[in-house]
Design an enzyme around this catalytic site. Structure first.
Site, PDB file in Angstrom:
ATOM      1  N   ARG A 212       0.988  -1.248   0.037  1.00 54.97           N
ATOM      2  CA  ARG A 212       0.080  -0.051  -0.248  1.00 54.97           C
ATOM      3  C   ARG A 212       0.982   1.278  -0.109  1.00 54.97           C
ATOM      4  O   ARG A 212       0.876   1.881  -1.103  1.00 54.97           O
ATOM      5  CB  ARG A 212      -0.942   0.050   1.316  1.00 54.97           C
ATOM      6  CG  ARG A 212      -2.156   0.985   1.137  1.00 54.97           C
ATOM      7  CD  ARG A 212      -1.634   2.500   1.466  1.00 54.97           C
ATOM      8  NE  ARG A 212      -1.147   2.494   2.926  1.00 54.97           N
ATOM      9  CZ  ARG A 212      -0.748   3.571   3.471  1.00 54.97           C
ATOM     10  NH1 ARG A 212      -0.450   4.646   2.479  1.00 54.97           N
ATOM     11  NH2 ARG A 212      -0.146   3.643   4.660  1.00 54.97           N
ATOM     12  N   ASP A 213       1.653   1.672   1.222  1.00 52.25           N
ATOM     13  CA  ASP A 213       2.406   2.812   1.211  1.00 52.25           C
ATOM     14  C   ASP A 213       3.524   2.702   0.190  1.00 52.25           C
ATOM     15  O   ASP A 213       3.878   3.582  -0.431  1.00 52.25           O
ATOM     16  CB  ASP A 213       2.861   2.922   2.706  1.00 52.25           C
ATOM     17  CG  ASP A 213       3.036   4.458   3.152  1.00 52.25           C
ATOM     18  OD1 ASP A 213       2.917   5.303   2.166  1.00 52.25           O
ATOM     19  OD2 ASP A 213       3.288   4.619   4.165  1.00 52.25           O
TER      20      ASP A 213
ATOM     21  N   HIS B  16       8.670   7.120   8.183  1.00 53.76           N
ATOM     22  CA  HIS B  16       9.392   7.256   6.820  1.00 53.76           C
ATOM     23  C   HIS B  16      10.887   7.709   7.058  1.00 53.76           C
ATOM     24  O   HIS B  16      11.488   8.096   8.063  1.00 53.76           O
ATOM     25  CB  HIS B  16       8.623   8.107   5.831  1.00 53.76           C
ATOM     26  CG  HIS B  16       7.512   7.553   5.494  1.00 53.76           C
ATOM     27  ND1 HIS B  16       7.123   7.264   4.085  1.00 53.76           N
ATOM     28  CD2 HIS B  16       6.142   7.530   6.047  1.00 53.76           C
ATOM     29  CE1 HIS B  16       5.991   6.803   4.105  1.00 53.76           C
ATOM     30  NE2 HIS B  16       5.323   6.985   4.982  1.00 53.76           N
TER      31      HIS B  16
ATOM     32  N   CYS C 137       4.568   9.275   0.117  1.00 51.00           N
ATOM     33  CA  CYS C 137       3.036   9.620   0.136  1.00 51.00           C
ATOM     34  C   CYS C 137       2.885  10.757  -1.106  1.00 51.00           C
ATOM     35  O   CYS C 137       3.516  11.905  -1.246  1.00 51.00           O
ATOM     36  CB  CYS C 137       2.588  10.230   1.287  1.00 51.00           C
ATOM     37  SG  CYS C 137       0.978  10.926   1.094  1.00 51.00           S
TER      38      CYS C 137
ATOM     39  N   ASN D  15       9.237   4.116   3.350  1.00 53.01           N
ATOM     40  CA  ASN D  15       9.151   3.830   4.979  1.00 53.01           C
ATOM     41  C   ASN D  15      10.437   3.366   5.403  1.00 53.01           C
ATOM     42  O   ASN D  15      11.197   2.701   4.451  1.00 53.01           O
ATOM     43  CB  ASN D  15       7.892   2.859   5.230  1.00 53.01           C
ATOM     44  CG  ASN D  15       6.839   3.227   4.755  1.00 53.01           C
ATOM     45  OD1 ASN D  15       6.328   3.111   3.741  1.00 53.01           O
ATOM     46  ND2 ASN D  15       5.833   3.794   5.576  1.00 53.01           N
TER      47      ASN D  15
HETATM   48  P1  HMG Z   1     -13.467  14.224  -2.445  1.00 47.18           P
HETATM   49  O1  HMG Z   1     -13.233  14.449  -4.146  1.00 47.18           O
HETATM   50  O2  HMG Z   1     -13.664  15.120  -1.578  1.00 47.18           O
HETATM   51  O3  HMG Z   1     -14.784  13.198  -2.361  1.00 47.18           O
HETATM   52  O4  HMG Z   1     -12.322  13.061  -2.121  1.00 47.18           O
HETATM   53  P2  HMG Z   1     -16.187  13.431  -2.378  1.00 47.18           P
HETATM   54  O5  HMG Z   1     -16.876  12.865  -1.090  1.00 47.18           O
HETATM   55  O6  HMG Z   1     -16.713  14.751  -2.736  1.00 47.18           O
HETATM   56  O7  HMG Z   1     -16.668  12.566  -3.743  1.00 47.18           O
HETATM   57  C1  HMG Z   1     -16.499  12.652  -4.954  1.00 47.18           C
HETATM   58  C2  HMG Z   1     -16.698  11.608  -5.815  1.00 47.18           C
HETATM   59  O8  HMG Z   1     -15.745  10.625  -5.423  1.00 47.18           O
HETATM   60  C3  HMG Z   1     -18.013  10.947  -5.666  1.00 47.18           C
HETATM   61  O9  HMG Z   1     -18.322  10.378  -7.079  1.00 47.18           O
HETATM   62  C4  HMG Z   1     -17.764   9.720  -4.738  1.00 47.18           C
HETATM   63  O10 HMG Z   1     -18.582   8.677  -5.030  1.00 47.18           O
HETATM   64  C5  HMG Z   1     -16.143   9.467  -5.237  1.00 47.18           C
HETATM   65  P3  HMG Z   1     -19.032  11.167  -8.184  1.00 47.18           P
HETATM   66  O11 HMG Z   1     -20.501  11.127  -7.340  1.00 47.18           O
HETATM   67  O12 HMG Z   1     -18.506  12.467  -8.206  1.00 47.18           O
HETATM   68  O13 HMG Z   1     -19.203  10.228  -9.102  1.00 47.18           O
HETATM   69  N1  HMG Z   1     -15.504   8.674  -4.145  1.00 47.18           N
HETATM   70  C6  HMG Z   1     -15.142   7.515  -4.107  1.00 47.18           C
HETATM   71  N2  HMG Z   1     -14.810   6.644  -5.056  1.00 47.18           N
HETATM   72  C7  HMG Z   1     -14.293   5.650  -4.865  1.00 47.18           C
HETATM   73  N3  HMG Z   1     -13.614   5.189  -3.622  1.00 47.18           N
HETATM   74  C8  HMG Z   1     -13.815   6.054  -2.636  1.00 47.18           C
HETATM   75  C9  HMG Z   1     -14.456   7.260  -2.896  1.00 47.18           C
HETATM   76  N4  HMG Z   1     -14.796   8.511  -2.134  1.00 47.18           N
HETATM   77  C10 HMG Z   1     -15.550   9.214  -3.028  1.00 47.18           C
HETATM   78  N5  HMG Z   1     -13.207   5.852  -1.340  1.00 47.18           N
HETATM   79  C11 HMG Z   1     -11.511  11.342  -0.603  1.00 47.18           C
HETATM   80  C12 HMG Z   1     -12.183  12.584  -0.478  1.00 47.18           C
HETATM   81  C13 HMG Z   1     -10.973  11.082   0.835  1.00 47.18           C
HETATM   82  C14 HMG Z   1     -12.104  10.366  -1.316  1.00 47.18           C
HETATM   83  C15 HMG Z   1     -10.129  11.680  -1.340  1.00 47.18           C
HETATM   84  O14 HMG Z   1      -9.558  12.895  -0.832  1.00 47.18           O
HETATM   85  C16 HMG Z   1      -9.024  10.598  -1.384  1.00 47.18           C
HETATM   86  O15 HMG Z   1      -9.387   9.519  -1.897  1.00 47.18           O
HETATM   87  N6  HMG Z   1      -8.066  10.713  -0.799  1.00 47.18           N
HETATM   88  C17 HMG Z   1      -6.773   9.642  -0.595  1.00 47.18           C
HETATM   89  C18 HMG Z   1      -5.698  10.317  -0.333  1.00 47.18           C
HETATM   90  C19 HMG Z   1      -4.750   8.915  -0.233  1.00 47.18           C
HETATM   91  O16 HMG Z   1      -4.890   7.781  -0.391  1.00 47.18           O
HETATM   92  N7  HMG Z   1      -3.586   9.378   0.237  1.00 47.18           N
HETATM   93  C20 HMG Z   1      -2.476   8.275   0.554  1.00 47.18           C
HETATM   94  C21 HMG Z   1      -2.784   7.610   1.958  1.00 47.18           C
HETATM   95  S1  HMG Z   1      -2.424   8.492   3.344  1.00 47.18           S
HETATM   96  C22 HMG Z   1      -0.657   8.208   3.760  1.00 47.18           C
HETATM   97  O17 HMG Z   1      -0.082   7.617   2.723  1.00 47.18           O
HETATM   98  C23 HMG Z   1      -0.100   8.421   4.906  1.00 47.18           C
HETATM   99  C24 HMG Z   1       0.072   7.325   5.898  1.00 47.18           C
HETATM  100  O18 HMG Z   1       0.979   6.276   5.227  1.00 47.18           O
HETATM  101  C25 HMG Z   1       0.577   7.695   7.319  1.00 47.18           C
HETATM  102  C26 HMG Z   1       1.652   8.369   7.152  1.00 47.18           C
HETATM  103  O19 HMG Z   1       2.883   8.176   6.470  1.00 47.18           O
HETATM  104  O20 HMG Z   1       1.772   9.485   7.834  1.00 47.18           O
HETATM  105  C27 HMG Z   1      -1.183   6.489   5.920  1.00 47.18           C
HETATM  106 MG    MG Z   2       3.207   6.537   5.128  1.00 48.34          MG
END
Ligand code: HMG
Ligand code: MG
Length: 309
Positions: free
Chosen positions: A25-26, A220, A251, A260
């Site tokens: 994933r990450d 990380h 990320c 990481n």
């Molecule tokens: P948004 O655009 O605000 O979503 O995104 P929304 O609620 O306004 O919906 C817009 C459209 O997206 C809609 O479709 C929803 O159905 C669809 P439409 O009606 O327009 O056709 N939608 C989805 N489709 C599929 N799966 C979903 C989903 N949600 C909405 N889950 C959202 C908000 C949170 C979804 C977006 O910002 C997002 O996907 N963000 C993810 C970012 C991400 O994955 N970042 C990396 C992971 S975090 C990380 O790596 C840190 C970590 O490792 C820890 C560390 O290192 O600190 C964990």
């Molecule tokens: Mg991370």
């Protein structure tokens, strides 16, 4: 294997550590070239065969936000979910949870931000609004009997806001625990933490009543501090450490985030300390070498490079 580490213990450390593997994933989420789903599935299977009992496999996020993981459903269909005790997936919102439930997953992770800017950039929500989104996910996940992890990102610094106060991190962390998360993972998203900072944050969290068994650490390795930070957390009683095979990762929504802590580097240290991990280091190194060939980039893990030659 060429040579296992010489074992010398340090008093006061746990006899066993759970490694929470985040490579699929990450590790992969930041790779621009899409990795075929069969390769991802093989990667997960090989990690499990190497002894990793928790492997975070993918994210049910919007595919536009993380195109590399747009095949989350296909990956789950390709995998046998019973091969590992825990195969968590990231779910940010109700839609993500629905997708995970449809696929019969039992372990999910929400991912909160400790800062306003990263909440906006990673979740398209304000710092305050993220909680409403997660509350709905955690309560429904618990109704379904799922295990829920709560990440807190930017715990030790934020590329846009600079310093992040310990009080702010503790506040976000407690809100996730109060919602019903089973485990917290404290993220050093951009790898800026140093051991004193880790100790100060953990002390403050534990002083407020959180127990070390509820906390994992997620470092990380941008500044080469991840292993020292992990050892600091171990000394304070933390027994779950996140890492990524080969040191893959970063990320896509955090400037200057690199991979990481490498799982092999962590395992070498833990085995050298006489701490049990259940991981077969030789099999893990072979997996990271194989994965590096698949993505066409050499592994960054020092231990992989030392042992693979
Ligand atoms: P948004 O655009 O605000 O979503 O995104 P929304 O609620 O306004 O919906 C817009 C459209 O997206 C809609 O479709 C929803 O159905 C669809 P439409 O009606 O327009 O056709 N939608 C989805 N489709 C599929 N799966 C979903 C989903 N949600 C909405 N889950 C959202 C908000 C949170 C979804 C977006 O910002 C997002 O996907 N963000 C993810 C970012 C991400 O994955 N970042 C990396 C992971 S975090 C990380 O790596 C840190 C970590 O490792 C820890 C560390 O290192 O600190 C964990
Ligand atoms: Mg991370």
């Amino acid at each position: 294997m060429k040579r296992p580490p010489h074992v010398e213990q340090i008093g006061g450390l746990p006899s066993k550590v759970s490694i929470y593997e985040v490579g699929p994933r990450d590790g992969l989420q930041n790779e621009a070239a899409i990795v075929p789903v069969e390769i991802k599935a093989d990667f997960v299977r090989r990690l499990v065969s190497a002894g990793l009992r928790t492997v975070e496999v993918t994210s049910f996020v919007h595919p536009r936000w993380v195109p590399q993981l747009a095949d989350a459903e296909q990956l789950i269909d390709t995998l046998d979910l019973s091969i590992a005790p825990r195969m968590p997936v990231l779910v940010p919102n109700a839609r993500g949870l629905d997708r995970a439930l449809d696929k019969g997953l039992r372990d999910v992770a929400i991912f909160a931000s400790a800062t306003e800017t990263f909440a906006q950039r990673n979740l398209n929500r304000s710092l305050d609004d993220q909680f409403a989104m997660f509350e709905a996910v955690v309560s429904r996940a618990r109704e379904h009997g799922l295990w829920v992890r709560g990440y807190v990102s930017m715990c030790f610094g934020d590329p846009w806001e600079g310093d992040v106060s310990i009080a702010q991190v503790v506040n976000v962390a407690k809100r996730l625990l109060d919602m019903g998360c089973d485990e917290l993972s404290l993220g050093d998203t951009i790898g800026v933490a140093t051991p004193g900072h880790v100790e100060a944050l953990l002390h403050e969290l534990f002083a407020g009543g959180t127990s070390s068994g509820q906390v994992a650490v997620h470092f990380h390795d941008t500044y080469g501090q991840a292993l020292a930070n992990a050892l600091t957390a171990l000394r304070l009683g933390v027994t779950t450490i996140d890492s990524s095979a080969g040191g893959l990762g970063g990320c896509p929504y955090a400037e200057s985030a690199t991979g990481n802590l490498a799982t092999e580097d962590l395992v070498w240290q833990l085995h050298g300390l006489g701490i049990e991990t259940g991981v077969d280091l030789e099999a893990l190194v072979a997996t990271s070498v194989w994965m590096a060939e698949q993505i066409g980039k050499p592994p960054v893990s020092r231990v992989v490079n030392a042992l693979a030659g």
